[in-house]
Write an enzyme that holds these catalytic residues in place. Structure first.
Site, PDB file in Angstrom:
ATOM      1  N   CYS A  86      37.161  47.258  41.953  1.00 31.97           N
ATOM      2  CA  CYS A  86      38.326  48.220  41.272  1.00 31.97           C
ATOM      3  C   CYS A  86      37.030  49.098  40.722  1.00 31.97           C
ATOM      4  CB  CYS A  86      37.847  46.376  40.469  1.00 31.97           C
ATOM      5  SG  CYS A  86      38.889  47.184  39.189  1.00 31.97           S
ATOM      6  N   HIS A 189      40.357  42.786  43.873  1.00 34.65           N
ATOM      7  CA  HIS A 189      39.319  42.558  43.305  1.00 34.65           C
ATOM      8  C   HIS A 189      39.871  41.229  44.234  1.00 34.65           C
ATOM      9  CE1 HIS A 189      38.349  43.175  38.820  1.00 34.65           C
ATOM     10  NE2 HIS A 189      39.372  44.305  39.060  1.00 34.65           N
ATOM     11  N   GLU A 191      36.984  38.659  44.569  1.00 36.16           N
ATOM     12  CA  GLU A 191      36.391  37.687  44.189  1.00 36.16           C
ATOM     13  C   GLU A 191      37.687  36.862  43.680  1.00 36.16           C
ATOM     14  OE1 GLU A 191      36.927  40.649  40.770  1.00 36.16           O
ATOM     15  OE2 GLU A 191      36.082  40.150  43.104  1.00 36.16           O
TER      16      GLU A 191
END
Length: 208
Positions: A86, A189, A191
């Site tokens: 990001c 993202h 994650e």
């Protein structure tokens, strides 16, 4: 698969470091440290540069901790692999136009620009989007073309298409991933992208 790699998540005060750490540890990589220490970063086999929030705060925090100089040495001179996430990816640009003009690390020449879109396209761009892969190797090896990932951003990285390994179609071609030599970045993202994000982390570490 080498689960013994020394992985360092660079801590500069604006990254979602714990979420990234938890995702990577879930894959079995336990030699992982969140740190801004020069000695720890120098000892790393691989670096992760996360980031959330505004570019200006991120780059100012990076420079206040001398991490720009440390990372330039490790990434540009030592050729240590790094993955930006990001805002962490956006920091790799020449400059950002977010709230004024702010210089980035200039690792991959380009500008971070505001998403200027018709009103039917919400900004910030938040949610799941399919990603079109231009360059499968190495970080999209396990993910099929048009796999979806979770985005949350108002600005995008505009750079030479030669460095764009993936993009998403959000009225315009939004850079979703970049790569140049040992430097990798993703706008989304991983994650927060469930199985597809975990696959991407695994591909990245396996490429080293």
């Amino acid at each position: 698969m080498n689960l013994k790699q020394n992985i360092v998540i660079v801590d500069y005060g604006v990254g979602n470091t714990n979420s990234v750490s938890n995702a990577i540890k879930y894959l079995g990589y336990n030699k992982l440290i969140i740190s801004d220490s020069e000695s720890v970063i120098k000892n790393a086999d691989v670096l992760i540069l996360p980031g959330v929030g505004a570019f200006e705060e991120a780059v100012n925090n990076l420079r206040a901790r001398n991490l720009d100089l440390i990372l330039n040495e490790q990434v540009l001179e030592k050729k240590k692999p790094i993955l930006g996430i990001c805002v962490g990816m956006q920091l790799m640009a020449t400059l950002s136009e977010e709230n004024g003009i702010h210089n980035g690390l200039n690792w991959i020449e380009g500008k971070v620009k505001k998403l200027q879109l018709p009103k039917e396209f919400a900004v910030p761009h938040v949610g799941w989007n399919d990603v079109t892969v231009n360059n499968v190797k190495p970080i999209f090896d396990r993910n099929a073309d048009k796999s979806n990932f979770y985005f949350d951003h108002s600005y995008y990285y505009d750079c030479d298409p030669a460095y764009v390994s993936a993009y998403c179609d959000y009225h315009i071609k939004v850079t979703a991933a970049i790569q140049k030599d040992n430097i990798f970045g993703v706008q989304f993202h991983p994650e927060k992208s469930q199985t597809n994000g975990l696959k991407l982390f695994r591909d990245f570490f396996n490429s080293i």
